[in-house]
Scaffold this active site. Structure first.
Site: not given
Length: 215
Positions: A181-183
């Site tokens: 989970g990240s960007r």
């Protein structure tokens, strides 16, 4: 880069092996609940670290998405390498998305900057500056500057970079992964305009994020 014949990124193998081995041991001991839970963990890790092939667009003067996920921001922002203001497209990857990152363009990596930081929710605006992140400056064949930034999130605690300065990446080529989970932010040259809107779902290496302005 990191891809295996099993369609799973190499970063996932230690997690898969640990859960699978634990499931086997618990099953032998007759501890069925723990065996089932570890089996579920094995399946989850296999799904999370999946690395499917993508059909890369061949159209000229475009940029493809560097990540799977959802567009959460399109706004002017100073890129973390040059400090100049560019249109930035932010892509949030939830835990169900493919987390392998791909180059938006064909270009040479001129600089890589890694910055340690916090692990705030990656969807927050301040995460771009305060969270752990790794920035890549790419120069395309027209000499235009692009910046891609991997940003660690609340759950993601490791950014994996598989390139070095001087490497030449093809459009859609894998260059790294962020765990759990990240960007990813993409900063565009002024000659390019976004082709996506807020809320759009995008696919790394396939979805066209920007096109060059017509002269």
């Amino acid at each position: 880069m990191g891809k295996t014949n099993l369609g799973i990124d190499q970063e996932g193998f230690p997690y898969i092996a640990i859960f699978a081995f634990s499931s086997l041991i618990f099953a032998i001991l007759g501890w069925w609940l723990l065996a089932v839970l570890c089996l579920i963990g094995t399946i989850f890790c296999g799904h999370f670290f999946r690395d499917p092939e993508r059909i890369i667009p061949t159209e000229a003067n475009i940029a493809v998405s560097p990540a799977d996920g959802k567009i959460i921001r399109i706004e002017p922002r100073q890129d973390p390498i040059s400090g100049e203001s560019h249109t930035c497209i932010s892509i949030f990857m939830n835990i169900c998305n493919v987390h392998v990152n791909r180059s938006p363009i064909k270009g040479q990596i001129e600089a890589i900057q890694y910055v340690q930081g916090h692990f705030l929710n990656a969807s927050l605006d301040k995460a771009a500056k305060e969270n752990e992140h790794c920035s890549y400056l790419l120069r395309d064949q027209d000499g235009k500057q692009w910046v891609v930034v991997q940003i660690a999130g609340l759950i993601a605690r490791r950014i994996v970079c598989r390139t070095k300065e001087g490497d030449i990446l093809n459009r859609g080529e894998r260059f790294g992964i962020i765990r759990f989970g990240s960007r990813v932010d993409l900063y565009l040259p002024e000659e390019y305009t976004p082709t996506v809107n807020l809320g759009n779902k995008v696919i790394a290496g396939e979805t066209i994020l920007a096109k060059k302005n017509q002269e």
